[in-house]
Scaffold this active site. Structure first.
Site, PDB file in Angstrom:
ATOM      1  N   CYS A   1     -17.559  -8.998 -21.054  1.00  0.00           N
ATOM      2  CA  CYS A   1     -17.706  -8.491 -19.678  1.00  0.00           C
ATOM      3  C   CYS A   1     -16.580  -9.066 -18.806  1.00  0.00           C
ATOM      4  O   CYS A   1     -15.459  -8.593 -18.900  1.00  0.00           O
ATOM      5  CB  CYS A   1     -19.088  -8.789 -19.122  1.00  0.00           C
ATOM      6  SG  CYS A   1     -19.712 -10.434 -19.478  1.00  0.00           S
ATOM      7  N   SER A   2     -16.866 -10.061 -17.988  1.00  0.00           N
ATOM      8  CA  SER A   2     -15.795 -10.638 -17.171  1.00  0.00           C
ATOM      9  C   SER A   2     -16.123 -12.081 -16.805  1.00  0.00           C
ATOM     10  O   SER A   2     -15.839 -12.501 -15.687  1.00  0.00           O
ATOM     11  CB  SER A   2     -15.554  -9.791 -15.925  1.00  0.00           C
ATOM     12  OG  SER A   2     -16.778  -9.528 -15.262  1.00  0.00           O
TER      13      SER A   2
END
Lengths: 113, 239
Positions: free
Chosen positions: B128-129
């Protein structure tokens, strides 16, 4: 998840993205003023503990990745992040689309008063 | 208006910065989502305010100070690598309570990856991040893109070259994948030409990109690369 949401499509069509608005008004800030509030909202959602179908952090990011690559591929960042979050919350039934439309209208009226 | 009205001490050239004097749909949408979530009891206005304040005050400066201190003090470098949470506190970041009132995510481990003459580190979150926000601020746009996340783990040298960082074959590239429980940052090697520099001078060249690992610090370079973010290509729609 990829079903179009009319209220959000109208926003996309009006294209009031920050890069365009900033250029129009001669503003140099790289991100719109609502960005940190959006970040705060994402963090608050990630920590939310309630019965509504709130996406987990991973689900939220996965849905954002999917939506920004498809339904909102024409929007830049961070507008695509914001609209994808709205889409997730409507698609999950956390927010009703009619309720969102009504609120968008009332907030605009309030801000322009 | 008389001449007298102008006979006072203020600066006529001083003007406020321009602003967008128009209500945009996106501004309205952000408020609408926030208000509806608060009304539905998903989070409180207070929780949102605290999270937003956190988002507004973070940035890469603490991480830059941490590395600069490590460059100047071998004992601090030892501490940073052995006890990164303790070293972070010396630059004002408490990982367990980064905001002073709680943590905005559930990470439980933080590690600093030290470059050597033969190993270069770079961080990513393939899933994801995930990003070391308390010490490095919010991630740049490109860090969040599937383009960076998918390709860095497969073709690190090619992706680094797109940032202008060309590494010789003798240097091993170590791609560290963050996850929900682990956060990482890179401690690059001190560059040539900085021998007598103070901590503050060193901090100026320790840009965000250097601490992610997509750039190397260099005397005279104090800004991040401007990356033309590529739109994500959804695998289901590709070719």
């Amino acid at each position: 998840m990829s079903e179009r949401i009319e209220a959000l499509q109208e926003i996309v069509a009006r294209d009031q993205v920050w890069s365009r608005m900033a250029a129009k008004w001669g503003v140099e800030n790289p991100v719109p003023p609502w960005k940190t509030s959006l970040d705060g909202m994402c963090d608050a959602l990630d920590n939310a503990a309630c019965d509504a179908d709130i996406p987990t952090f991973k689900e939220r990011r996965d849905e954002e990745d999917e939506l920004t690559a498809t339904v909102y591929s024409d929007l830049p960042y961070p507008e695509n992040q914001l609209v994808s979050l709205a889409h997730s919350l409507v698609a999950r039934g956390v927010i009703d689309e009619a309720e969102l439309k009504e609120r968008l209208a009332s907030i605009r009226k309030r801000l322009e008063a | 208006m008389t001449e007298h009205d102008h006979d006072h001490d203020h600066d006529h050239d001083r003007t406020v910065a321009p602003m967008v004097d128009e209500i945009t749909d996106f501004e309205v949408l952000e408020i609408a989502l926030r208000e509806l979530c608060i009304e539905k009891g998903i989070f409180s206005a207070e929780e949102h305010r605290l999270m937003t304040e956190f988002a507004e005050q973070i940035g890469p400066t603490p991480a830059a100070h941490l590395v600069a201190k490590a460059w100047l003090d071998p004992k601090f470098k030892e501490l940073a690598l052995a006890e990164p949470m303790t070293a972070s506190k010396e630059v004002g970041v408490d990982w367990l309570h980064p905001t002073g009132w709680g943590t905005p995510s559930d990470f439980t481990a933080f590690q600093i990856l030290a470059d050597t003459p033969t190993v270069h580190n770079v961080i990513v979150c393939a899933l994801c991040s995930c990003y070391p926000r308390p010490i490095l601020g919010n991630s740049p746009e490109w860090y969040r893109t599937p383009n960076y996340r998918r390709r860095l783990v497969r073709w690190p040298r090619q992706v680094l070259a797109e940032f202008g960082l060309y590494l010789s074959d003798e240097i091993t590239v170590h791609v560290q994948d963050s996850n929900q429980k682990h956060r990482f940052m890179v401690m690059p090697m001190r560059p040539e030409g900085t021998d007598d520099w103070t901590e503050d001078q060193l901090v100026e060249i320790l840009t965000r990109d250097c601490l992610i690992g997509v750039a190397l610090p260099k005397a005279g370079v104090t800004t991040n690369m401007i990356t033309d973010t590529r739109p994500a290509i959804h695998p289901g729609n590709a070719g």
